[in-house]
Design a protein around this motif. Structure first.
Motif, PDB file in Angstrom:
ATOM      1  N   ASN A 199       0.766  -1.246   0.000  1.00  0.00           N
ATOM      2  CA  ASN A 199       0.000   0.000   0.000  1.00  0.00           C
ATOM      3  C   ASN A 199       0.800   1.301   0.000  1.00  0.00           C
ATOM      4  OD1 ASN A 199      -2.934  -0.261  -0.080  1.00  0.00           O
ATOM      5  ND2 ASN A 199      -2.650  -1.640   1.662  1.00  0.00           N
ATOM      6  N   GLN A 683       4.455   1.195  10.121  1.00  0.00           N
ATOM      7  CA  GLN A 683       4.094   0.003   9.350  1.00  0.00           C
ATOM      8  C   GLN A 683       4.183  -1.247  10.215  1.00  0.00           C
ATOM      9  OE1 GLN A 683       6.219  -0.032   5.574  1.00  0.00           O
ATOM     10  NE2 GLN A 683       5.176   1.820   4.904  1.00  0.00           N
ATOM     11  N   GLU A 691      -3.324  -4.630  10.417  1.00  0.00           N
ATOM     12  CA  GLU A 691      -3.364  -5.067   9.020  1.00  0.00           C
ATOM     13  C   GLU A 691      -3.410  -6.587   8.910  1.00  0.00           C
ATOM     14  OE1 GLU A 691      -0.458  -3.059   6.507  1.00  0.00           O
ATOM     15  OE2 GLU A 691      -0.254  -1.541   8.055  1.00  0.00           O
ATOM     16  N   TYR A 707      -9.731   0.113   1.398  1.00  0.00           N
ATOM     17  CA  TYR A 707      -9.451   0.739   2.702  1.00  0.00           C
ATOM     18  C   TYR A 707     -10.659   0.682   3.632  1.00  0.00           C
ATOM     19  CZ  TYR A 707      -5.068   2.542   0.814  1.00  0.00           C
ATOM     20  OH  TYR A 707      -3.809   2.652   0.280  1.00  0.00           O
ATOM     21  N   MET A 708     -11.788   0.180   3.131  1.00  0.00           N
ATOM     22  CA  MET A 708     -12.926  -0.052   4.016  1.00  0.00           C
ATOM     23  C   MET A 708     -12.726  -1.350   4.808  1.00  0.00           C
ATOM     24  SD  MET A 708     -14.989   2.447   2.998  1.00  0.00           S
ATOM     25  CE  MET A 708     -16.739   2.116   3.170  1.00  0.00           C
ATOM     26  N   TYR A 710      -9.360  -3.255   4.772  1.00  0.00           N
ATOM     27  CA  TYR A 710      -7.973  -3.462   5.190  1.00  0.00           C
ATOM     28  C   TYR A 710      -7.592  -2.252   6.031  1.00  0.00           C
ATOM     29  CZ  TYR A 710      -2.976  -4.566   4.759  1.00  0.00           C
ATOM     30  OH  TYR A 710      -1.658  -4.888   5.024  1.00  0.00           O
ATOM     31  N   MET A 712      -5.595   0.359   7.462  1.00  0.00           N
ATOM     32  CA  MET A 712      -4.318   1.067   7.412  1.00  0.00           C
ATOM     33  C   MET A 712      -4.140   1.863   8.700  1.00  0.00           C
ATOM     34  SD  MET A 712      -2.690   0.794   4.413  1.00  0.00           S
ATOM     35  CE  MET A 712      -1.990   2.331   3.778  1.00  0.00           C
ATOM     36  N   PRO A 713      -2.899   1.955   9.197  1.00  0.00           N
ATOM     37  CA  PRO A 713      -2.687   2.799  10.376  1.00  0.00           C
ATOM     38  C   PRO A 713      -2.999   4.259  10.061  1.00  0.00           C
ATOM     39  CG  PRO A 713      -0.728   1.494   9.849  1.00  0.00           C
ATOM     40  CD  PRO A 713      -1.672   1.338   8.707  1.00  0.00           C
ATOM     41  N   ARG A 714      -3.788   4.856  10.898  1.00  0.00           N
ATOM     42  CA  ARG A 714      -4.113   6.278  10.744  1.00  0.00           C
ATOM     43  C   ARG A 714      -3.515   7.042  11.923  1.00  0.00           C
ATOM     44  NH1 ARG A 714      -8.957   6.778   6.926  1.00  0.00           N
ATOM     45  NH2 ARG A 714      -9.208   4.632   6.274  1.00  0.00           N
TER      46      ARG A 714
END
Lengths: 780, 163
Positions: A199, A683, A691, A707-708, A710, A712-714
């Motif tokens: 990603n 990551q 993830e 992204y709905m 999987y 991702m770190p926000r």
């Protein structure tokens, strides 16, 4: 240290274009007559293609051409290759099945490309692709590597019986078995390393341009290594000979390994451009990226760690099954072997190590290098089992590590690597101090009073960067050399261009590489331009991955600078009638030591090009090139400590403190190095906490393809990081640097999992430690 | 087909596009302003954030036709007269970007965030407000730092202006 020299926190030169919207990425490229491609992809994970009917689609508005695998084969386009040969322990070569850029008979994963539509607009290409009718005969599916090896499992490739690609080993099995028998204590674990999707925020893209008049091809592509792309497309895919193929990787929006490989799409765009007579651009959407970018990790490992009665490690036994997906991607075979099992000694004296690795085909996307590539998998299993052993032995985890540290260098491990330098105690101490490790019990008690479970975990990682030397990697099966090239051009007015085979896709090379020139000659970095990413400008290079741009790429620049300096001094000595050994270069001047005589840099450069007054026999001009082949890997290492608070009601984990102490050797720009560590840790936390790539085991559908789905770190999943560095100089390269690009992603997952399992008092937990899993672990 | 007129970065522009054209496509493909990026297809990543009539909007969530008559500011229109906006300058100074792909959306989001909070931001608020923007490179550490620094500078700047 000058304000722009080695070690200075210089703000990045390249930022201006990125913060003003003037970056130029592949999808930003527009050329006259350009048309758009959309790929028809398999909706099935395993199926035979009975027929493709594109007749209705071909009549749709804007459609220029619809091409399939049969035509690709007719035109002699070759199979996609794996560039690293691995032999099984019985001596047989790996069992590689064919990977066609467009599948002709069989599709083997959801997203396998079957045909391509070229149309006037993106939307028209997509509409027409929907109308291409592919008649599939569904075949049974397997997504799990362990199940794929069982008798009766669906078979992906005729070349690989039971889907086994190779069964490889490293180390001394007999010595390990002996040590296990006589051990005072053996800790055993089953470790899963979850599949990840890299990603990068810029999806892959390609623009293929065929110039009929010149019989010449140009490919703009989102690549970490455009020269390797050109080499492979030329030598193996028969797209065009190298002299008729220009590959340009302009601004690239992150890679993390996933943009090393040469994928079907760029080959097809070039080929389709010739077939249709128009420039063809393709831009991946995010779901396509999830489906077709090479994934990372996906290991299942049984591991045993043996101790003597004094808690000294005596042996490590590792048995890994690695899922390589439906096809062997470019470096897929090297990741779970030489980039993984050679790091199994970690920071510890372990007299006997044996690793066995079986790699397996499944009906999933190909798996290859993702940030760290093999080293995170090695570090994760070792640091999880060391922590677990400490709990079983009832000793302080930090002390068990300390007791077993390697302390003398060079240190030859039982698994090929020879560590050149390090001070593991120093990074351990630095991290423990920064984390206030000793103060943890009080923090745990305070958290308890708030109803939270607080845990602490650490990891002491080592990794290997700058894979080399070429002769050694060649003997291990690599199809390429892993050197780097550089050329330093001093212009007639004294400004400098540095051409490098490294490629920057976020690493800040335009700044750090210029700092090397500033440090050497005292020229402002504003007068130094870094040229990269274009095979017509830079002759050859191996690109950027494996944290090699510093240790290898910059070392090549240093070698070229050495040559420039030598010639510049000769010219200056001649101009000032001095001995060249008396010439010093600093602050943009060439001076005669101990005198007030000097020549400005630009004047020396002008003299080189006017050639009116050069030493006898000297060629005009000032331009030097170098190829640098390292003598060894470099070995960054460090200690990470993580503290978490778990809410027992919801199972949600909050990372409340993250400390990193890394030894990267010499550092060129601390600000950029810190940024690399931050991103790597994020990551790693993503892998440990959020993830998880999920394929439906029955149908092989990728359930986490947006992204709905999987996670991702926000920003609100992460804390600010407390990072610092220690330093042992790398003896293997002229700058003493080790590399910093992957450490964060390597060291952080085990620290976090050790912290969560400490908090909840249950060691049976797999990544990603979602609230659901943590809550369930709390109940059991 | 839709006939569209809007103001982009202070200039009135017109164009014809398919009804289904998204604002981000109009900006990138029709107007050639490629600073606004597309990083996903589910309105999750925020690489395409622009300002529509002064508010941050993911330009992939809006049809170009819906923005007809609006004033749109993209990353290309943020700096004025060659001078960087304080948020742009802060991203550079604090190394709030690496590959640069998410950066335009991050900066446009940050400008809007600082405006809505009147420059009064803390780390928690910034992190919470960034939940619609994904960065894969920086771990957000330096983005948060840059936004806080810009907010402080813009806050003190407005105080000076008020005095």
């Amino acid at each position: 240290m000058g304000v722009e020299g080695i070690g200075a926190r210089v703000a990045r030169k390249e930022d201006k274009r990125f913060i003003t919207g003037k970056g130029r990425y592949t999808d930003d490229m527009v050329v006259v007559g350009m048309k758009h491609a959309h790929f028809v992809r398999s909706p099935y994970a395993h199926a035979r293609i009975k027929s493709i009917d594109a007749s209705a689609a071909a009549r749709m508005p804007g459609v220029i051409g619809i091409l399939n695998g049969k035509q690709l084969t007719e035109d002699g386009i070759g199979n996609i290759i794996c560039g690293w040969m691995i032999h099984s322990k019985d001596g047989s070569p790996m069992n590689m099945g064919a990977w066609r850029p467009l599948a002709q008979d069989t599709v083997r994963y959801v997203g396998d490309a079957v045909a391509v539509v070229v149309a006037d607009t993106k939307a028209q290409a997509r509409d027409a692709a929907e109308a291409v009718v592919v008649d599939y005969e569904e075949l049974p599916v397997v997504t799990d590597a362990v199940k794929a090896m069982q008798d009766g499992a669906p078979q992906l490739h005729p070349e690989a019986k039971n889907n086994l690609i190779f069964d490889w080993e490293i180390g001394d099995s007999a010595a390990v078995e002996e040590a296990l028998k006589s051990a005072a204590h053996v800790t055993r674990m089953k470790i899963l390393n979850n599949r990840l999707v890299p990603n990068p925020m810029e999806p892959r893209a390609a623009l293929g341009i065929y110039d009929e008049a010149e019989d010449h091809y140009t490919c703009y592509t989102t690549s970490q290594n455009p020269h390797v792309a050109r080499l492979v497309m030329s030598a193996f895919y028969n797209v065009a000979p190298e002299n008729k193929l220009r590959v340009i990787a302009p601004d690239v929006g992150g890679g993390f390994g996933s943009k090393i490989y040469i994928y079907p799409e760029e080959i097809v765009c070039l080929w389709a451009s010739k077939r249709t007579g128009v420039p063809v651009k393709w831009n991946s959407d995010r779901t396509e990226a999830f489906l077709s970018d090479a994934h990372g990790r996906d290991h299942v490992t049984e591991v045993e760690l043996a101790f003597d009665e004094n808690n000294n490690m005596t042996a490590l036994k590792v048995d890994t099954i690695a899922n390589l997906g439906a096809y062997m991607s470019l470096f897929s075979s090297s990741v779970p072997t030489y980039l993984y099992a050679t790091l199994l000694s970690g920071q510890y004296r372990i007299p006997a190590i044996h690793g066995n690795v079986r790699t397996v085909y499944t009906n999933t996307a190909p798996v290859d290098a993702y940030r760290g590539a093999g080293r995170p998998e090695a570090t994760y299993l070792l640091e999880r089992i060391v922590e677990t052993a400490a709990r079983e032995l009832n000793v302080e985890p930090a002390e068990l590590r300390r007791q077993n540290f390697i302390r003398e260098f060079p240190y030859q491990t039982p698994v090929i690597m020879c560590y050149d330098a390090g001070d593991y105690e120093a990074s351990l101490e630095a991290a423990m101090k920064a984390a206030d490790y000793r103060g943890f019990p009080a923090r745990r008690d305070e958290a308890k009073s708030r109803g939270k479970l607080r845990g602490i975990g650490m990891s002491c990682y080592i990794e290997a960067c700058g894979i080399a030397p070429s002769q050694a990697v060649g003997s291990l099966g690599a199809g390429v050399g892993l050197w780097e090239s550089a050329e330093v051009r001093v212009n007639a007015v004294g400004t400098v261009e540095v051409l490098t085979g490294s490629h920057s896709h976020g690493q800040g090379h335009e700044t750090t590489f210029a700092q090397l020139v500033n440090d050497r000659f005292g020229l402002p970095i504003d007068q130094v331009s870094i040229v990269h990413g274009d095979t017509d400008k830079v002759q050859m290079g191996m690109g950027t991955y494996g944290s090699r741009s510093g240790a290898v790429g910059m070392s090549a620049i240093v070698k070229a600078l050495d040559k420039v300096e030598a010639k510049a001094k000769k010219i200056a000595a001649h101009l000032m009638e001095a001995d060249e050994s008396d010439i010093e270069i600093s602050g943009g001047e060439l001076k005669v030591k101990g005198t007030d005589k000097s020549v400005p840099w630009f004047q020396m450069a002008l003299a080189a090009y006017t050639a009116h007054n050069l030493p006898e026999g000297m060629e005009p001009g000032l331009k030097e090139g170098a190829f640098y082949d390292p003598t060894n890997f470099t070995f960054p290492a460090g200690c990470y400590i993580c503290e978490v608070e778990v809410d027992p009601e919801t199972g949600k984990t909050e990372v409340v403190q993250f400390v990193a102490a890394d030894d990267f050797g010499k550092i060129i720009n601390p600000m950029i190095v810190e940024g690399q560590v931050h991103g790597g840790i994020a990551q790693g936390i993503g892998q440990a906490l959020l993830e998880g790539t999920s394929y439906d085991p029955e149908t092989g559908q990728l359930l986490t393809a947006s992204y709905m789905d999987y996670t991702m770190p926000r920003a609100d999943d992460l804390p600010s990081f407390n990072i610092s560095t220690t330093e042992t100089v790398c003896p293997g390269n002229p700058l003493g640097i080790k590399g910093c690009g992957e450490a964060g992603a390597i060291g952080s997952p085990p620290a976090l999992m050790n912290a969560i399992t400490d908090a909840i008092g249950n060691n049976d937990l797999t990544m990603p430690a979602t609230p659901q899993k943590v809550w369930a672990a709390l109940q059991g | 087909m839709a006939e569209i007129t809007m103001t982009v970065n202070g200039r009135t522009v017109s164009g014809t596009c398919e009804d289904r054209t998204l604002l981000v496509q109009f900006i990138r493909e029709n107007q050639g302003l490629t600073g606004t990026h597309v990083g996903c297809d589910t309105s999750q990543c925020g690489a395409c954030v622009v300002h529509v009539d002064g508010k941050a909007v993911k330009s992939c969530t809006m049809l170009a036709a819906q923005a007809n008559g609006s004033e749109v500011t993209t990353i290309e229109g943020l700096a004025s007269g060659g001078e960087l906006h304080p948020v742009q300058a802060a991203f550079r100074e604090h190394h709030g970007l690496q590959c640069g792909f998410c950066t335009p959306g991050m900066i446009m989001t940050a400008v809007d965030m600082i405006r809505r909070h009147d420059g009064k931001l803390d780390e928690h608020t910034v992190r919470s407000e960034l939940d619609g923007n994904i960065c894969r490179c920086t771990g957000y550490h330096n983005i948060v730092k840059a936004i806080l620094a810009a907010a402080e500078e813009m806050g003190s700047g407005s105080k000076v202006a008020a005095e």
